[in-house]
Design a protein around this motif. Structure first.
Motif, mmCIF file in Angstrom:
data_model
loop_
_atom_site.group_PDB
_atom_site.id
_atom_site.type_symbol
_atom_site.label_atom_id
_atom_site.label_comp_id
_atom_site.label_asym_id
_atom_site.label_seq_id
_atom_site.Cartn_x
_atom_site.Cartn_y
_atom_site.Cartn_z
ATOM 1 N N ARG A 107 0.813 -1.215 0.000
ATOM 2 C CA ARG A 107 0.000 0.000 0.000
ATOM 3 C C ARG A 107 0.850 1.270 0.000
ATOM 4 N NH1 ARG A 107 -5.514 -1.021 2.332
ATOM 5 N NH2 ARG A 107 -5.716 -3.258 2.407
ATOM 6 N N GLY A 108 2.170 1.123 -0.019
ATOM 7 C CA GLY A 108 3.055 2.284 -0.031
ATOM 8 C C GLY A 108 3.135 2.991 1.310
ATOM 9 N N LEU A 109 2.871 2.269 2.399
ATOM 10 C CA LEU A 109 2.863 2.872 3.728
ATOM 11 C C LEU A 109 4.094 2.517 4.557
ATOM 12 C CD1 LEU A 109 -0.898 2.213 4.554
ATOM 13 C CD2 LEU A 109 0.145 4.353 3.790
ATOM 14 N N ALA A 110 5.020 1.748 4.002
ATOM 15 C CA ALA A 110 6.251 1.382 4.711
ATOM 16 C C ALA A 110 7.403 1.429 3.723
ATOM 17 C CB ALA A 110 6.118 0.001 5.342
ATOM 18 N N ASP A 111 7.890 2.629 3.479
ATOM 19 C CA ASP A 111 8.946 2.809 2.486
ATOM 20 C C ASP A 111 10.269 2.210 2.967
ATOM 21 O OD1 ASP A 111 9.916 3.738 0.024
ATOM 22 O OD2 ASP A 111 10.746 5.511 0.992
ATOM 23 N N ARG A 112 10.597 2.487 4.226
ATOM 24 C CA ARG A 112 11.842 1.947 4.789
ATOM 25 C C ARG A 112 11.494 1.158 6.043
ATOM 26 N NH1 ARG A 112 15.842 6.806 5.445
ATOM 27 N NH2 ARG A 112 14.156 7.407 6.808
ATOM 28 N N THR A 113 12.076 -0.039 6.152
ATOM 29 C CA THR A 113 11.740 -0.915 7.269
ATOM 30 C C THR A 113 12.999 -1.533 7.839
ATOM 31 O OG1 THR A 113 9.683 -1.472 6.135
ATOM 32 C CG2 THR A 113 10.310 -2.867 7.979
ATOM 33 N N LEU A 114 13.047 -1.587 9.173
ATOM 34 C CA LEU A 114 14.130 -2.239 9.895
ATOM 35 C C LEU A 114 13.518 -3.289 10.806
ATOM 36 C CD1 LEU A 114 17.064 -2.537 10.976
ATOM 37 C CD2 LEU A 114 16.525 -0.674 12.577
ATOM 38 N N VAL A 115 13.978 -4.522 10.674
ATOM 39 C CA VAL A 115 13.559 -5.614 11.542
ATOM 40 C C VAL A 115 14.707 -5.874 12.501
ATOM 41 C CG1 VAL A 115 12.968 -8.074 11.668
ATOM 42 C CG2 VAL A 115 12.048 -6.656 9.821
ATOM 43 N N ILE A 116 14.434 -5.763 13.800
ATOM 44 C CA ILE A 116 15.445 -6.036 14.821
ATOM 45 C C ILE A 116 15.038 -7.322 15.525
ATOM 46 C CG2 ILE A 116 16.555 -5.217 16.920
ATOM 47 C CD1 ILE A 116 15.961 -2.363 15.973
ATOM 48 N N THR A 117 15.960 -8.265 15.563
ATOM 49 C CA THR A 117 15.659 -9.589 16.087
ATOM 50 C C THR A 117 16.876 -10.137 16.832
ATOM 51 O OG1 THR A 117 14.904 -11.785 15.423
ATOM 52 C CG2 THR A 117 16.359 -10.662 13.906
ATOM 53 N N PRO A 118 16.686 -11.119 17.727
ATOM 54 C CA PRO A 118 17.852 -11.751 18.340
ATOM 55 C C PRO A 118 18.774 -12.328 17.266
ATOM 56 C CG PRO A 118 15.850 -12.395 19.487
ATOM 57 C CD PRO A 118 15.426 -11.636 18.252
ATOM 58 N N ALA A 119 20.069 -12.342 17.548
ATOM 59 C CA ALA A 119 21.066 -12.762 16.554
ATOM 60 C C ALA A 119 20.759 -14.127 15.964
ATOM 61 C CB ALA A 119 22.467 -12.757 17.183
ATOM 62 N N GLY A 120 20.266 -15.052 16.764
ATOM 63 C CA GLY A 120 19.972 -16.397 16.276
ATOM 64 C C GLY A 120 18.804 -16.463 15.302
ATOM 65 N N LEU A 121 18.023 -15.389 15.188
ATOM 66 C CA LEU A 121 16.859 -15.385 14.303
ATOM 67 C C LEU A 121 17.032 -14.519 13.058
ATOM 68 C CD1 LEU A 121 13.999 -15.195 16.948
ATOM 69 C CD2 LEU A 121 14.886 -17.212 15.770
ATOM 70 N N VAL A 122 18.184 -13.880 12.895
ATOM 71 C CA VAL A 122 18.409 -13.002 11.739
ATOM 72 C C VAL A 122 18.235 -13.773 10.438
ATOM 73 C CG1 VAL A 122 20.149 -11.654 10.495
ATOM 74 C CG2 VAL A 122 19.853 -11.343 12.961
ATOM 75 N N THR A 123 18.860 -14.930 10.334
ATOM 76 C CA THR A 123 18.764 -15.730 9.111
ATOM 77 C C THR A 123 17.336 -16.208 8.885
ATOM 78 O OG1 THR A 123 21.038 -16.457 9.418
ATOM 79 C CG2 THR A 123 19.691 -17.752 7.916
ATOM 80 N N GLN A 124 16.651 -16.625 9.968
ATOM 81 C CA GLN A 124 15.255 -17.065 9.833
ATOM 82 C C GLN A 124 14.392 -15.936 9.283
ATOM 83 O OE1 GLN A 124 13.270 -18.491 13.399
ATOM 84 N NE2 GLN A 124 11.274 -18.005 12.512
ATOM 85 N N TRP A 125 14.556 -14.720 9.813
ATOM 86 C CA TRP A 125 13.769 -13.583 9.334
ATOM 87 C C TRP A 125 14.054 -13.302 7.873
ATOM 88 C CZ3 TRP A 125 9.856 -10.451 10.775
ATOM 89 C CH2 TRP A 125 9.350 -10.629 12.057
ATOM 90 N N GLN A 126 15.325 -13.313 7.487
ATOM 91 C CA GLN A 126 15.664 -13.079 6.079
ATOM 92 C C GLN A 126 15.016 -14.121 5.188
ATOM 93 O OE1 GLN A 126 20.140 -12.543 6.382
ATOM 94 N NE2 GLN A 126 19.559 -11.092 4.782
ATOM 95 N N GLU A 127 15.162 -15.385 5.553
ATOM 96 C CA GLU A 127 14.628 -16.463 4.727
ATOM 97 C C GLU A 127 13.103 -16.405 4.633
ATOM 98 O OE1 GLU A 127 16.229 -20.050 6.377
ATOM 99 O OE2 GLU A 127 18.227 -19.661 5.545
#
Length: 186
Positions: free
Chosen positions: A112-132
């Motif tokens: 909808r064009g309402l989130a132009d820039r986004t940062l996801v902050i997660t525990p280090a062990g979940l960074v790869t899971q979030w990316q995937e």
């Protein structure tokens, strides 16, 4: 042309079919009206576009998902979008799909064009899971943020992507809590 009411053909004095005589008063008012202001017309067109967008009861992003979310995940995302305007922290029990719920919210806001820039902050062990999950299930490009750039796989994240290419193409930055605490040198 046949009259809709009678089925008989007839012409009005001005060469219009009789059925159009019903619109004569409206046409007279339109002819007598002041010219339309271009700026005002553009503003009205924009307002109509906003009003015609479906609300958050309708998920626009579901058609582009690469999986079928559970009803409770859609309901949680819908609630976060409608009542909290997308500003929520999913806090369900382990394994219920917080990543999916957050991904649904993110995908909907981006579409909808309402989130132009986004940062996801997660525990280090979940960074790869979030990316995937974001890339595989939602088709959302990701990039590692902060000092996580030293992590394996950094090179594959965003080669050739143009900054400012629009929210749908702009990658979502994913960072560990530790990387987010540190300031990254530019």
């Amino acid at each position: 042309m046949a009259d809709i009411r009678t089925g008989q053909s007839g012409e009005h004095e001005a060469g219009l079919p009789d059925v159009f005589t019903l619109y004569a008063p409206l046409l007279a008012r339109l002819r007598a009206a002041a010219p339309v202001d271009r700026q005002e017309s553009l503003l009205v067109d924009e307002a109509v576009g906003v009003w015609s967008r479906p609300g958050f009861d309708t998920f626009l992003s579901v058609a582009s998902l690469r999986f079928e979310p559970f009803d409770y995940q859609l309901q949680a995302a819908r609630s976060a979008l409608r009542r909290m305007r997308g500003r929520a922290i999913p806090a369900d029990e382990v394994g219920l799909g917080k990543t999916i719920e957050a991904g649904l919210i993110l995908a909907e806001l981006r579409l909808r064009g309402l989130a132009d820039r986004t940062l996801v902050i997660t525990p280090a062990g979940l960074v790869t899971q979030w990316q995937e999950e974001l890339e595989r299930k939602f088709g959302v490009p990701t990039v590692l943020a902060g000092r996580d750039r030293d992590a394996p796989g950094w090179e594959r994240d965003a080669p050739g992507r143009q900054p400012g290419a629009g929210s749908a193409d702009r990658p979502v930055a994913v960072a560990s809590l530790a990387a987010a605490r540190r300031s990254s040198p530019r």
